[in-house]
Design a protein around this motif. Structure first.
Motif, PDB file in Angstrom:
ATOM      1  N   PHE A  50       0.801  -1.312  -0.009  1.00 37.04           N
ATOM      2  CA  PHE A  50      -0.059   0.191  -0.338  1.00 37.04           C
ATOM      3  C   PHE A  50       0.878   1.471   0.148  1.00 37.04           C
ATOM      4  N   HIS A  51       2.018   1.087   0.599  1.00 36.17           N
ATOM      5  CA  HIS A  51       2.970   2.561   0.749  1.00 36.17           C
ATOM      6  C   HIS A  51       3.489   2.597  -0.781  1.00 36.17           C
ATOM      7  N   GLU A  52       3.859   1.472  -1.529  1.00 38.55           N
ATOM      8  CA  GLU A  52       4.148   1.843  -3.100  1.00 38.55           C
ATOM      9  C   GLU A  52       3.090   2.334  -3.652  1.00 38.55           C
ATOM     10  N   ARG A  53       1.700   1.910  -3.564  1.00 37.88           N
ATOM     11  CA  ARG A  53       0.571   2.257  -4.355  1.00 37.88           C
ATOM     12  C   ARG A  53       0.548   3.779  -4.074  1.00 37.88           C
ATOM     13  N   ALA A  56       3.154   5.658  -5.713  1.00 41.96           N
ATOM     14  CA  ALA A  56       2.869   5.963  -7.103  1.00 41.96           C
ATOM     15  C   ALA A  56       1.594   6.626  -7.567  1.00 41.96           C
ATOM     16  N   GLY A  57       0.921   7.086  -6.728  1.00 40.05           N
ATOM     17  CA  GLY A  57      -0.515   7.944  -6.954  1.00 40.05           C
ATOM     18  C   GLY A  57      -1.502   6.919  -7.019  1.00 40.05           C
ATOM     19  N   ARG A  58      -1.612   5.962  -7.104  1.00 32.61           N
ATOM     20  CA  ARG A  58      -2.628   4.840  -7.245  1.00 32.61           C
ATOM     21  C   ARG A  58      -3.637   4.757  -5.823  1.00 32.61           C
ATOM     22  N   LEU A  59      -3.143   5.265  -5.021  1.00 30.97           N
ATOM     23  CA  LEU A  59      -3.825   5.241  -3.968  1.00 30.97           C
ATOM     24  C   LEU A  59      -4.451   6.541  -3.397  1.00 30.97           C
ATOM     25  N   ARG A  60      -5.578   6.747  -3.264  1.00 30.97           N
ATOM     26  CA  ARG A  60      -6.095   8.114  -3.078  1.00 30.97           C
ATOM     27  C   ARG A  60      -6.489   8.188  -1.424  1.00 30.97           C
ATOM     28  N   LEU A  61      -5.831   8.897  -0.743  1.00 27.52           N
ATOM     29  CA  LEU A  61      -5.894   9.214   0.536  1.00 27.52           C
ATOM     30  C   LEU A  61      -6.694  10.579   0.816  1.00 27.52           C
ATOM     31  N   PRO A  62      -7.329  11.026   1.794  1.00 30.55           N
ATOM     32  CA  PRO A  62      -7.833  12.234   2.076  1.00 30.55           C
ATOM     33  C   PRO A  62      -6.992  13.219   2.463  1.00 30.55           C
TER      34      PRO A  62
END
Length: 70
Positions: A50-53, A56-62
């Motif tokens: 999840f850190h890598e995602r 890489a901008g593939r995990l959208r966090l608020p």
């Protein structure tokens, strides 16, 4: 065996040894230290995914990855 595999296996051995040693010194229990030494790398691998995602901008966090606030 390719050098990358050997490097990975030696890193795993060091990681497990350090994890076991620290857990054993803190708990005094071989069973608990062994459990921690085996479980922690598995959880760490999931967290790393999840850190890598996220990086890489593939995990959208608020609050992260969106347009810059004005």
């Amino acid at each position: 065996m390719p050098l990358e595999y050997i490097k990975t296996l030696t890193y795993l051995a060091i990681h497990l040894t350090v994890g076991f040693t620290v857990a054993y010194l803190l708990t005094g229990s071989v069973q608990i230290a062994g459990g921690i030494a085996l479980i922690e790398p598995c959880l760490n691998a999931v967290a790393f995914f999840f850190h890598e995602r996220a990086w890489a901008g593939r995990l959208r966090l608020p609050g992260f990855g969106g347009p810059a606030a004005a």
